[in-house]
Design a protein around this motif. Sequence first.
Motif, PDB file in Angstrom:
ATOM      1  N   PRO A 126       0.809  -1.216   0.000  1.00  0.00           N
ATOM      2  CA  PRO A 126       0.000   0.000   0.000  1.00  0.00           C
ATOM      3  C   PRO A 126       0.844   1.269   0.000  1.00  0.00           C
ATOM      4  O   PRO A 126       1.418   1.650   1.003  1.00  0.00           O
ATOM      5  CB  PRO A 126      -0.861  -0.112   1.256  1.00  0.00           C
ATOM      6  CG  PRO A 126      -0.197  -1.125   2.094  1.00  0.00           C
ATOM      7  CD  PRO A 126       0.645  -1.984   1.209  1.00  0.00           C
ATOM      8  N   MET A 127       0.927   1.917  -1.144  1.00  0.00           N
ATOM      9  CA  MET A 127       1.742   3.104  -1.356  1.00  0.00           C
ATOM     10  C   MET A 127       1.305   4.281  -0.490  1.00  0.00           C
ATOM     11  O   MET A 127       2.106   5.108  -0.118  1.00  0.00           O
ATOM     12  CB  MET A 127       1.635   3.505  -2.829  1.00  0.00           C
ATOM     13  CG  MET A 127       2.425   4.709  -3.211  1.00  0.00           C
ATOM     14  SD  MET A 127       4.040   4.172  -3.695  1.00  0.00           S
ATOM     15  CE  MET A 127       4.335   5.228  -5.068  1.00  0.00           C
ATOM     16  N   LEU A 128       0.045   4.375  -0.162  1.00  0.00           N
ATOM     17  CA  LEU A 128      -0.453   5.530   0.559  1.00  0.00           C
ATOM     18  C   LEU A 128      -0.353   5.381   2.063  1.00  0.00           C
ATOM     19  O   LEU A 128      -0.772   6.260   2.796  1.00  0.00           O
ATOM     20  CB  LEU A 128      -1.914   5.800   0.159  1.00  0.00           C
ATOM     21  CG  LEU A 128      -2.139   6.107  -1.313  1.00  0.00           C
ATOM     22  CD1 LEU A 128      -3.624   6.283  -1.591  1.00  0.00           C
ATOM     23  CD2 LEU A 128      -1.380   7.318  -1.754  1.00  0.00           C
ATOM     24  N   MET A 129       0.225   4.306   2.549  1.00  0.00           N
ATOM     25  CA  MET A 129       0.291   4.076   3.992  1.00  0.00           C
ATOM     26  C   MET A 129       0.948   5.221   4.755  1.00  0.00           C
ATOM     27  O   MET A 129       0.492   5.564   5.830  1.00  0.00           O
ATOM     28  CB  MET A 129       0.988   2.759   4.300  1.00  0.00           C
ATOM     29  CG  MET A 129       0.138   1.545   3.984  1.00  0.00           C
ATOM     30  SD  MET A 129      -1.455   1.553   4.795  1.00  0.00           S
ATOM     31  CE  MET A 129      -0.954   1.141   6.451  1.00  0.00           C
TER      32      MET A 129
ATOM     33  N   ARG B 193      -1.701   7.410   5.723  1.00  0.00           N
ATOM     34  CA  ARG B 193      -2.822   6.843   6.468  1.00  0.00           C
ATOM     35  C   ARG B 193      -2.775   7.333   7.905  1.00  0.00           C
ATOM     36  O   ARG B 193      -1.766   7.194   8.587  1.00  0.00           O
ATOM     37  CB  ARG B 193      -2.765   5.327   6.440  1.00  0.00           C
ATOM     38  CG  ARG B 193      -3.976   4.700   7.077  1.00  0.00           C
ATOM     39  CD  ARG B 193      -3.941   3.208   6.958  1.00  0.00           C
ATOM     40  NE  ARG B 193      -5.207   2.704   7.412  1.00  0.00           N
ATOM     41  CZ  ARG B 193      -5.758   1.611   6.975  1.00  0.00           C
ATOM     42  NH1 ARG B 193      -5.150   0.890   6.081  1.00  0.00           N
ATOM     43  NH2 ARG B 193      -6.910   1.225   7.437  1.00  0.00           N
TER      44      ARG B 193
ATOM     45  N   ILE C 243       1.337   6.891  -8.482  1.00  0.00           N
ATOM     46  CA  ILE C 243       0.822   5.842  -7.594  1.00  0.00           C
ATOM     47  C   ILE C 243       0.106   4.776  -8.421  1.00  0.00           C
ATOM     48  O   ILE C 243       0.309   3.572  -8.222  1.00  0.00           O
ATOM     49  CB  ILE C 243      -0.113   6.448  -6.525  1.00  0.00           C
ATOM     50  CG1 ILE C 243       0.684   7.308  -5.548  1.00  0.00           C
ATOM     51  CG2 ILE C 243      -0.881   5.344  -5.785  1.00  0.00           C
ATOM     52  CD1 ILE C 243      -0.175   8.187  -4.653  1.00  0.00           C
TER      53      ILE C 243
ATOM     54  N   TYR D 290       0.636   0.566  -9.059  1.00  0.00           N
ATOM     55  CA  TYR D 290      -0.432  -0.394  -8.744  1.00  0.00           C
ATOM     56  C   TYR D 290      -1.371  -0.553  -9.927  1.00  0.00           C
ATOM     57  O   TYR D 290      -2.525  -0.162  -9.869  1.00  0.00           O
ATOM     58  CB  TYR D 290      -1.211   0.059  -7.499  1.00  0.00           C
ATOM     59  CG  TYR D 290      -0.344   0.082  -6.292  1.00  0.00           C
ATOM     60  CD1 TYR D 290      -0.169  -1.061  -5.524  1.00  0.00           C
ATOM     61  CD2 TYR D 290       0.358   1.225  -5.947  1.00  0.00           C
ATOM     62  CE1 TYR D 290       0.669  -1.054  -4.435  1.00  0.00           C
ATOM     63  CE2 TYR D 290       1.204   1.238  -4.857  1.00  0.00           C
ATOM     64  CZ  TYR D 290       1.361   0.097  -4.110  1.00  0.00           C
ATOM     65  OH  TYR D 290       2.203   0.104  -3.030  1.00  0.00           O
TER      66      TYR D 290
ATOM     67  N   PHE E 203      -7.461  -1.732  -3.273  1.00  0.00           N
ATOM     68  CA  PHE E 203      -6.385  -0.763  -3.094  1.00  0.00           C
ATOM     69  C   PHE E 203      -6.796   0.326  -2.101  1.00  0.00           C
ATOM     70  O   PHE E 203      -6.037   0.687  -1.199  1.00  0.00           O
ATOM     71  CB  PHE E 203      -5.995  -0.138  -4.431  1.00  0.00           C
ATOM     72  CG  PHE E 203      -4.944   0.925  -4.290  1.00  0.00           C
ATOM     73  CD1 PHE E 203      -3.625   0.578  -4.080  1.00  0.00           C
ATOM     74  CD2 PHE E 203      -5.282   2.264  -4.335  1.00  0.00           C
ATOM     75  CE1 PHE E 203      -2.655   1.562  -3.924  1.00  0.00           C
ATOM     76  CE2 PHE E 203      -4.326   3.249  -4.183  1.00  0.00           C
ATOM     77  CZ  PHE E 203      -3.004   2.892  -3.973  1.00  0.00           C
ATOM     78  N   TRP E 204      -8.014   0.856  -2.267  1.00  0.00           N
ATOM     79  CA  TRP E 204      -8.471   1.916  -1.352  1.00  0.00           C
ATOM     80  C   TRP E 204      -8.563   1.389   0.081  1.00  0.00           C
ATOM     81  O   TRP E 204      -8.195   2.092   1.011  1.00  0.00           O
ATOM     82  CB  TRP E 204      -9.826   2.482  -1.796  1.00  0.00           C
ATOM     83  CG  TRP E 204      -9.795   3.122  -3.152  1.00  0.00           C
ATOM     84  CD1 TRP E 204     -10.672   2.901  -4.181  1.00  0.00           C
ATOM     85  CD2 TRP E 204      -8.849   4.075  -3.653  1.00  0.00           C
ATOM     86  NE1 TRP E 204     -10.312   3.655  -5.270  1.00  0.00           N
ATOM     87  CE2 TRP E 204      -9.201   4.376  -4.981  1.00  0.00           C
ATOM     88  CE3 TRP E 204      -7.727   4.686  -3.110  1.00  0.00           C
ATOM     89  CZ2 TRP E 204      -8.481   5.282  -5.762  1.00  0.00           C
ATOM     90  CZ3 TRP E 204      -6.997   5.583  -3.892  1.00  0.00           C
ATOM     91  CH2 TRP E 204      -7.378   5.871  -5.195  1.00  0.00           C
TER      92      TRP E 204
ATOM     93  N   GLU F  95      -6.800  -1.093   1.467  1.00  0.00           N
ATOM     94  CA  GLU F  95      -5.444  -1.287   1.991  1.00  0.00           C
ATOM     95  C   GLU F  95      -4.794   0.024   2.371  1.00  0.00           C
ATOM     96  O   GLU F  95      -4.042   0.089   3.335  1.00  0.00           O
ATOM     97  CB  GLU F  95      -4.561  -1.987   0.956  1.00  0.00           C
ATOM     98  CG  GLU F  95      -4.758  -3.469   0.864  1.00  0.00           C
ATOM     99  CD  GLU F  95      -3.736  -4.102  -0.072  1.00  0.00           C
ATOM    100  OE1 GLU F  95      -2.540  -3.753   0.017  1.00  0.00           O
ATOM    101  OE2 GLU F  95      -4.150  -4.925  -0.886  1.00  0.00           O
ATOM    102  N   SER F  96      -5.058   1.065   1.604  1.00  0.00           N
ATOM    103  CA  SER F  96      -4.389   2.338   1.828  1.00  0.00           C
ATOM    104  C   SER F  96      -5.128   3.240   2.813  1.00  0.00           C
ATOM    105  O   SER F  96      -4.598   4.262   3.236  1.00  0.00           O
ATOM    106  CB  SER F  96      -4.193   3.070   0.497  1.00  0.00           C
ATOM    107  OG  SER F  96      -5.438   3.363  -0.098  1.00  0.00           O
TER     108      SER F  96
ATOM    109  N   TRP G  97      -7.866   4.927   2.139  1.00  0.00           N
ATOM    110  CA  TRP G  97      -8.350   6.101   1.412  1.00  0.00           C
ATOM    111  C   TRP G  97      -9.785   5.934   0.932  1.00  0.00           C
ATOM    112  O   TRP G  97     -10.169   6.490  -0.085  1.00  0.00           O
ATOM    113  CB  TRP G  97      -7.409   6.423   0.254  1.00  0.00           C
ATOM    114  CG  TRP G  97      -6.300   7.331   0.686  1.00  0.00           C
ATOM    115  CD1 TRP G  97      -5.507   7.198   1.783  1.00  0.00           C
ATOM    116  CD2 TRP G  97      -5.874   8.525   0.038  1.00  0.00           C
ATOM    117  NE1 TRP G  97      -4.621   8.229   1.855  1.00  0.00           N
ATOM    118  CE2 TRP G  97      -4.811   9.057   0.798  1.00  0.00           C
ATOM    119  CE3 TRP G  97      -6.271   9.183  -1.111  1.00  0.00           C
ATOM    120  CZ2 TRP G  97      -4.150  10.224   0.446  1.00  0.00           C
ATOM    121  CZ3 TRP G  97      -5.606  10.348  -1.468  1.00  0.00           C
ATOM    122  CH2 TRP G  97      -4.571  10.858  -0.689  1.00  0.00           C
TER     123      TRP G  97
END
Length: 154
Positions: free
Chosen positions: A4-7, A10, A52, A56, A74-75, A77-78, A80
Motif C-alpha cells: 500500500p503506497m499511501l500508507m 494513512r 501511484i 499499482y 487498493f483503497w 489497503e491504503s 483512502w
Amino acid sequence: MSKPMLMPWRLDASEAGLQPPVMLACHMVDEAWEVAEPVQAQAFFRAIGARIARAYPLSEAHSNDEIFAAMNAFWAESGWGRAVLRFARGGLQIEHSDLPLAPSGMDEGRWHETTVAVLSGIYDHWLGQLGGGASIRTRVIGSSERSVEFFYGA
C-alpha cells in the motif's frame, strides 16, 4: 495489491502524534500550494496520483467487476475510502467516499483539494490504461468533506 503506497498518509484516529513521514508529507503539501498557482499545484498532485497508479496497475483485472474490486481493494489497503463506479452516458461516474481526514493542524480545505487531485490522477491513469485514452480526464462534479464525485468520459 500487497504494497500500500499511501500508507505513510494513512492516519488512524487512534494515532496520538504524527510520524515523521506524515509530518514531512504535510509540509510538502502546504509548500506546494504556497509556491505554485492552484492549477500548477493540482497538476503536481494529479501527477503524484498517476505515479501511484503506475505502481499499482489494474492489469490483472479483466472484467468490470474485477476492475472495480481491485480498485476498492487498493483503497481499503491504503485507508483512502471506497468507490462506487457506474456507467453513465458518455463515460463513468465515480463516487469516492470515506476520504481520509486531514492530519491534525493541516488546513482541511487544502487537504481535501490535495486528496481530490491525487485521486483524479489515479483514476486518470487507471482508466486510461484500461482503454480510456490520454485525452480523457477525470472531472470533479460534486464534493463534500469526506466524499467526491467524479466523471470520467467525454
